[in-house]
Design a protein around this motif. Sequence first.
Motif, PDB file in Angstrom:
ATOM      1  N   VAL A 230       0.057  -5.749   3.332  1.00  0.00           N
ATOM      2  CA  VAL A 230       0.274  -5.516   4.760  1.00  0.00           C
ATOM      3  C   VAL A 230      -0.764  -4.524   5.296  1.00  0.00           C
ATOM      4  O   VAL A 230      -1.074  -3.526   4.651  1.00  0.00           O
ATOM      5  CB  VAL A 230       1.710  -5.002   5.022  1.00  0.00           C
ATOM      6  CG1 VAL A 230       2.017  -3.749   4.200  1.00  0.00           C
ATOM      7  CG2 VAL A 230       1.938  -4.751   6.494  1.00  0.00           C
ATOM      8  N   ARG A 231      -1.318  -4.858   6.463  1.00  0.00           N
ATOM      9  CA  ARG A 231      -2.291  -3.973   7.119  1.00  0.00           C
ATOM     10  C   ARG A 231      -1.716  -3.551   8.461  1.00  0.00           C
ATOM     11  O   ARG A 231      -1.177  -4.376   9.211  1.00  0.00           O
ATOM     12  CB  ARG A 231      -3.626  -4.707   7.305  1.00  0.00           C
ATOM     13  CG  ARG A 231      -4.753  -3.835   7.865  1.00  0.00           C
ATOM     14  CD  ARG A 231      -6.103  -4.512   7.644  1.00  0.00           C
ATOM     15  NE  ARG A 231      -6.186  -5.790   8.333  1.00  0.00           N
ATOM     16  CZ  ARG A 231      -6.610  -5.927   9.602  1.00  0.00           C
ATOM     17  NH1 ARG A 231      -6.966  -4.857  10.299  1.00  0.00           N
ATOM     18  NH2 ARG A 231      -6.672  -7.126  10.154  1.00  0.00           N
ATOM     19  N   THR A 232      -1.821  -2.266   8.766  1.00  0.00           N
ATOM     20  CA  THR A 232      -1.172  -1.706   9.945  1.00  0.00           C
ATOM     21  C   THR A 232      -2.095  -0.717  10.662  1.00  0.00           C
ATOM     22  O   THR A 232      -3.062  -0.207  10.082  1.00  0.00           O
ATOM     23  CB  THR A 232       0.129  -0.989   9.547  1.00  0.00           C
ATOM     24  OG1 THR A 232       0.714  -0.386  10.705  1.00  0.00           O
ATOM     25  CG2 THR A 232      -0.144   0.114   8.523  1.00  0.00           C
ATOM     26  N   GLY A 233      -1.739  -0.416  11.913  1.00  0.00           N
ATOM     27  CA  GLY A 233      -2.469   0.603  12.662  1.00  0.00           C
ATOM     28  C   GLY A 233      -1.902   1.987  12.437  1.00  0.00           C
ATOM     29  O   GLY A 233      -2.458   2.978  12.933  1.00  0.00           O
ATOM     30  N   ASP A 234      -0.807   2.081  11.707  1.00  0.00           N
ATOM     31  CA  ASP A 234      -0.163   3.368  11.447  1.00  0.00           C
ATOM     32  C   ASP A 234       0.198   3.451   9.962  1.00  0.00           C
ATOM     33  O   ASP A 234       1.368   3.400   9.578  1.00  0.00           O
ATOM     34  CB  ASP A 234       1.094   3.494  12.315  1.00  0.00           C
ATOM     35  CG  ASP A 234       1.653   4.913  12.339  1.00  0.00           C
ATOM     36  OD1 ASP A 234       1.189   5.741  11.531  1.00  0.00           O
ATOM     37  OD2 ASP A 234       2.558   5.178  13.155  1.00  0.00           O
ATOM     38  N   PRO A 235      -0.826   3.597   9.097  1.00  0.00           N
ATOM     39  CA  PRO A 235      -0.587   3.520   7.647  1.00  0.00           C
ATOM     40  C   PRO A 235       0.315   4.615   7.092  1.00  0.00           C
ATOM     41  O   PRO A 235       1.097   4.370   6.184  1.00  0.00           O
ATOM     42  CB  PRO A 235      -1.996   3.593   7.053  1.00  0.00           C
ATOM     43  CG  PRO A 235      -2.841   4.217   8.111  1.00  0.00           C
ATOM     44  CD  PRO A 235      -2.261   3.793   9.413  1.00  0.00           C
ATOM     45  N   VAL A 236       0.214   5.818   7.618  1.00  0.00           N
ATOM     46  CA  VAL A 236       1.026   6.921   7.092  1.00  0.00           C
ATOM     47  C   VAL A 236       2.510   6.654   7.340  1.00  0.00           C
ATOM     48  O   VAL A 236       3.348   6.786   6.446  1.00  0.00           O
ATOM     49  CB  VAL A 236       0.602   8.254   7.737  1.00  0.00           C
ATOM     50  CG1 VAL A 236       1.550   9.380   7.293  1.00  0.00           C
ATOM     51  CG2 VAL A 236      -0.834   8.602   7.363  1.00  0.00           C
ATOM     52  N   ARG A 237       2.829   6.252   8.556  1.00  0.00           N
ATOM     53  CA  ARG A 237       4.228   5.970   8.900  1.00  0.00           C
ATOM     54  C   ARG A 237       4.738   4.741   8.140  1.00  0.00           C
ATOM     55  O   ARG A 237       5.878   4.726   7.679  1.00  0.00           O
ATOM     56  CB  ARG A 237       4.340   5.749  10.401  1.00  0.00           C
ATOM     57  CG  ARG A 237       5.783   5.593  10.876  1.00  0.00           C
ATOM     58  CD  ARG A 237       5.846   5.502  12.372  1.00  0.00           C
ATOM     59  NE  ARG A 237       7.165   5.075  12.814  1.00  0.00           N
ATOM     60  CZ  ARG A 237       7.405   4.302  13.853  1.00  0.00           C
ATOM     61  NH1 ARG A 237       6.372   3.846  14.574  1.00  0.00           N
ATOM     62  NH2 ARG A 237       8.634   3.968  14.199  1.00  0.00           N
ATOM     63  N   LEU A 238       3.888   3.731   7.994  1.00  0.00           N
ATOM     64  CA  LEU A 238       4.299   2.536   7.268  1.00  0.00           C
ATOM     65  C   LEU A 238       4.673   2.885   5.836  1.00  0.00           C
ATOM     66  O   LEU A 238       5.745   2.493   5.345  1.00  0.00           O
ATOM     67  CB  LEU A 238       3.174   1.496   7.268  1.00  0.00           C
ATOM     68  CG  LEU A 238       3.420   0.280   6.369  1.00  0.00           C
ATOM     69  CD1 LEU A 238       4.520  -0.602   6.950  1.00  0.00           C
ATOM     70  CD2 LEU A 238       2.151  -0.527   6.168  1.00  0.00           C
ATOM     71  N   LEU A 242       8.425   2.515   4.086  1.00  0.00           N
ATOM     72  CA  LEU A 242       8.676   1.605   2.972  1.00  0.00           C
ATOM     73  C   LEU A 242       9.175   2.356   1.744  1.00  0.00           C
ATOM     74  O   LEU A 242      10.059   1.874   1.027  1.00  0.00           O
ATOM     75  CB  LEU A 242       7.414   0.814   2.646  1.00  0.00           C
ATOM     76  CG  LEU A 242       6.914  -0.121   3.761  1.00  0.00           C
ATOM     77  CD1 LEU A 242       5.649  -0.846   3.320  1.00  0.00           C
ATOM     78  CD2 LEU A 242       7.996  -1.108   4.162  1.00  0.00           C
ATOM     79  N   LEU A 243       8.618   3.538   1.496  1.00  0.00           N
ATOM     80  CA  LEU A 243       9.095   4.347   0.369  1.00  0.00           C
ATOM     81  C   LEU A 243      10.548   4.757   0.574  1.00  0.00           C
ATOM     82  O   LEU A 243      11.351   4.762  -0.363  1.00  0.00           O
ATOM     83  CB  LEU A 243       8.207   5.584   0.192  1.00  0.00           C
ATOM     84  CG  LEU A 243       6.804   5.337  -0.363  1.00  0.00           C
ATOM     85  CD1 LEU A 243       5.982   6.625  -0.318  1.00  0.00           C
ATOM     86  CD2 LEU A 243       6.875   4.806  -1.803  1.00  0.00           C
ATOM     87  N   ALA A 244      10.890   5.069   1.817  1.00  0.00           N
ATOM     88  CA  ALA A 244      12.264   5.476   2.126  1.00  0.00           C
ATOM     89  C   ALA A 244      13.241   4.324   1.917  1.00  0.00           C
ATOM     90  O   ALA A 244      14.423   4.545   1.613  1.00  0.00           O
ATOM     91  CB  ALA A 244      12.345   5.973   3.573  1.00  0.00           C
ATOM     92  N   LYS A 245      12.755   3.098   2.058  1.00  0.00           N
ATOM     93  CA  LYS A 245      13.600   1.916   1.841  1.00  0.00           C
ATOM     94  C   LYS A 245      13.691   1.536   0.367  1.00  0.00           C
ATOM     95  O   LYS A 245      14.407   0.613   0.003  1.00  0.00           O
ATOM     96  CB  LYS A 245      13.043   0.728   2.622  1.00  0.00           C
ATOM     97  CG  LYS A 245      13.034   0.915   4.127  1.00  0.00           C
ATOM     98  CD  LYS A 245      14.443   0.920   4.704  1.00  0.00           C
ATOM     99  CE  LYS A 245      14.405   1.018   6.224  1.00  0.00           C
ATOM    100  NZ  LYS A 245      15.776   1.053   6.800  1.00  0.00           N
ATOM    101  N   GLY A 246      12.961   2.272  -0.490  1.00  0.00           N
ATOM    102  CA  GLY A 246      13.055   2.036  -1.926  1.00  0.00           C
ATOM    103  C   GLY A 246      12.018   1.110  -2.508  1.00  0.00           C
ATOM    104  O   GLY A 246      12.090   0.758  -3.688  1.00  0.00           O
ATOM    105  N   TRP A 247      11.006   0.703  -1.717  1.00  0.00           N
ATOM    106  CA  TRP A 247       9.972  -0.174  -2.235  1.00  0.00           C
ATOM    107  C   TRP A 247       8.832   0.638  -2.849  1.00  0.00           C
ATOM    108  O   TRP A 247       8.536   1.760  -2.403  1.00  0.00           O
ATOM    109  CB  TRP A 247       9.405  -1.057  -1.124  1.00  0.00           C
ATOM    110  CG  TRP A 247      10.279  -2.230  -0.803  1.00  0.00           C
ATOM    111  CD1 TRP A 247      10.752  -3.169  -1.665  1.00  0.00           C
ATOM    112  CD2 TRP A 247      10.792  -2.576   0.486  1.00  0.00           C
ATOM    113  NE1 TRP A 247      11.524  -4.098  -1.001  1.00  0.00           N
ATOM    114  CE2 TRP A 247      11.564  -3.766   0.321  1.00  0.00           C
ATOM    115  CE3 TRP A 247      10.686  -2.023   1.759  1.00  0.00           C
ATOM    116  CZ2 TRP A 247      12.211  -4.392   1.373  1.00  0.00           C
ATOM    117  CZ3 TRP A 247      11.328  -2.641   2.816  1.00  0.00           C
ATOM    118  CH2 TRP A 247      12.086  -3.815   2.623  1.00  0.00           C
ATOM    119  N   ALA A 248       8.205   0.065  -3.855  1.00  0.00           N
ATOM    120  CA  ALA A 248       7.054   0.702  -4.494  1.00  0.00           C
ATOM    121  C   ALA A 248       5.811   0.362  -3.688  1.00  0.00           C
ATOM    122  O   ALA A 248       5.498  -0.809  -3.460  1.00  0.00           O
ATOM    123  CB  ALA A 248       6.908   0.214  -5.926  1.00  0.00           C
TER     124      ALA A 248
END
Length: 318
Positions: A230-238, A242-248
């Motif tokens: 996934v590529r985003t304009g807000d990488p830090v927030r992304l 995702l880490l908070a949701k439990g994904w690696a």
Amino acid sequence: MTSIDVRNLTKEYAGRPPKRAVDGLTFSVEPGRVTGFLGPNGAGKSTTMRLVLGLDRPTSGTATVGGRPYTALDEPLRTVGALLDAQAAHGSRTARNHLRALAASHRIPDRRVDEVLAGTGLAGAARRRVRTFSLGMRQRLGIAAALLGDPAVLLLDEPANGLDPEGIVWIRELLRGLAAEGRTVLVSSHLMNETALFADHLVVLGRGRLLADVPMREFIDAHSHARVRVRTGDPVRLRATLLAKGWAVGDAPDEAGRWVVEGASAEEIGAVTAREGIPVFELADERASLEQAYLALTSEEAEHSAAASRPRSSALEV
């Protein structure tokens, strides 16, 4: 039906100990699809094809075409077309005469010879002697011979070997077209990327045993680990979300600026980013290629494998 049916097929060669080239194989090759026949060197693919064609006798079990052994077919070239060895044509004959001799043995008219020469791109070389042919031209001649009787069943062993890029595209389209006509097509190949483009179904061998008999997509999915880029304009927030949701999530994006998320699907990531209002420029599931899936399955089955090379030490190293 014109399926190829292999049942409990075993072939042993004499030796101390005996060499078991094919070990209790059972599978079917159905009409209307291209079946890729895969396996490391020594897996038993060529031996199996020879057993189907009656060129070897099985130690036990059966191999039939349309319910009958190949040797029981009245005019086998009209039922089964095969390419096992592109070097089999007599070098002193012209391409046309080689095919005419085969045609005469099965009461096939000469006009069919001209049709398959044209269809395989050899019309301009029809009167050249086979010994002057390149490997790719010999492959085309072997395919022409396989097609000569307009058979319902095709067995081709490494048909793309020696073909140039144009020839590889041609054989891919030919195989797909033959299957679309309802023919039974079995193709042995070591070219994984090419097999992924023409095969609908896979039969995979390892050391003479059946490892897989599944549709192509199912085979790849079975050896894929869920992963999203996934590529985003807000990488830090992304990443934090995702880490908070439990994904690696990787520590850094790849060279294209995409984050790799393990154990997730694009649908799941898309839902989260939409809900959180995170702008997404690119989002895609990443699946294993056929080559990766094949290597994952057969890594322990190769008869010959090279050890990983170690860089040679410098003469100045102490």
